[in-house]
Motif scaffolding. Structure first.
Motif, PDB file in Angstrom:
ATOM      1  N   GLN A  42       0.824  -1.203   0.000  1.00  0.00           N
ATOM      2  CA  GLN A  42       0.000   0.000   0.000  1.00  0.00           C
ATOM      3  C   GLN A  42       0.861   1.257   0.000  1.00  0.00           C
ATOM      4  N   ALA A  43       1.973   1.222   0.720  1.00  0.00           N
ATOM      5  CA  ALA A  43       2.882   2.369   0.727  1.00  0.00           C
ATOM      6  C   ALA A  43       3.514   2.562  -0.647  1.00  0.00           C
ATOM      7  N   GLN A  46       1.397   4.357  -3.278  1.00  0.00           N
ATOM      8  CA  GLN A  46       1.250   5.804  -3.139  1.00  0.00           C
ATOM      9  C   GLN A  46       2.169   6.547  -4.105  1.00  0.00           C
ATOM     10  N   ASN A  47       3.203   5.862  -4.592  1.00  0.00           N
ATOM     11  CA  ASN A  47       4.143   6.454  -5.537  1.00  0.00           C
ATOM     12  C   ASN A  47       3.560   6.337  -6.946  1.00  0.00           C
ATOM     13  N   THR A  48       3.430   7.456  -7.648  1.00  0.00           N
ATOM     14  CA  THR A  48       2.804   7.477  -8.968  1.00  0.00           C
ATOM     15  C   THR A  48       3.566   6.619  -9.971  1.00  0.00           C
ATOM     16  N   ARG A  51       2.970   2.923  -9.116  1.00  0.00           N
ATOM     17  CA  ARG A  51       1.564   2.578  -9.348  1.00  0.00           C
ATOM     18  C   ARG A  51       1.274   2.440 -10.833  1.00  0.00           C
ATOM     19  N   GLU A  58      -4.541   1.899 -13.852  1.00  0.00           N
ATOM     20  CA  GLU A  58      -4.046   3.272 -13.857  1.00  0.00           C
ATOM     21  C   GLU A  58      -4.167   3.955 -15.223  1.00  0.00           C
TER      22      GLU A  58
END
Length: 76
Positions: A42-43, A46-48, A51, A58
Motif C-alpha cells: 500500500q505504501a 502511493q508512488n505514482t 503505481r 491506472e
C-alpha cells in the motif's frame, strides 16, 4: 479408567498441546507477514511511478478533473 489408558490419554494431550502450539506460531507468523506485506504494498502504491507500472487500471483512469476557477465578483 485403567492406569494404562490414563497414561495414553495424558500422552495424547501433551502431544496435542505441543502440536497446537507449533501450529499457532506458524499462523501468527503468517498473519504478521501478510499484514507487513500489505502495508508495504500500500505504501508503494502511493508512488505514482510505481503505481503506473504495477496496476493495470491506472492507464484507464484518464485525466484528473480540475475545476474551473470561480468567477470573480466585481463590486460596483
Amino acid at each position: 479408567m485403567s492406569k494404562d489408558a490414563e497414561e495414553k490419554s495424558k500422552t495424547y494431550e501433551q502431544l496435542f498441546v505441543q502440536f497446537s502450539a507449533r501450529v499457532e506460531k506458524v499462523i501468527i507468523r503468517t498473519a504478521i507477514a501478510c499484514l507487513t506485506l500489505l502495508i508495504i504494498v500500500q505504501a508503494l502504491l502511493q508512488n505514482t511511478y510505481i503505481r503506473r507500472h504495477v496496476t493495470r487500471v491506472e492507464p484507464l483512469e484518464g485525466q484528473p478533473y480540475i475545476p474551473a476557477p470561480a468567477p470573480s465578483r466585481k463590486e460596483p
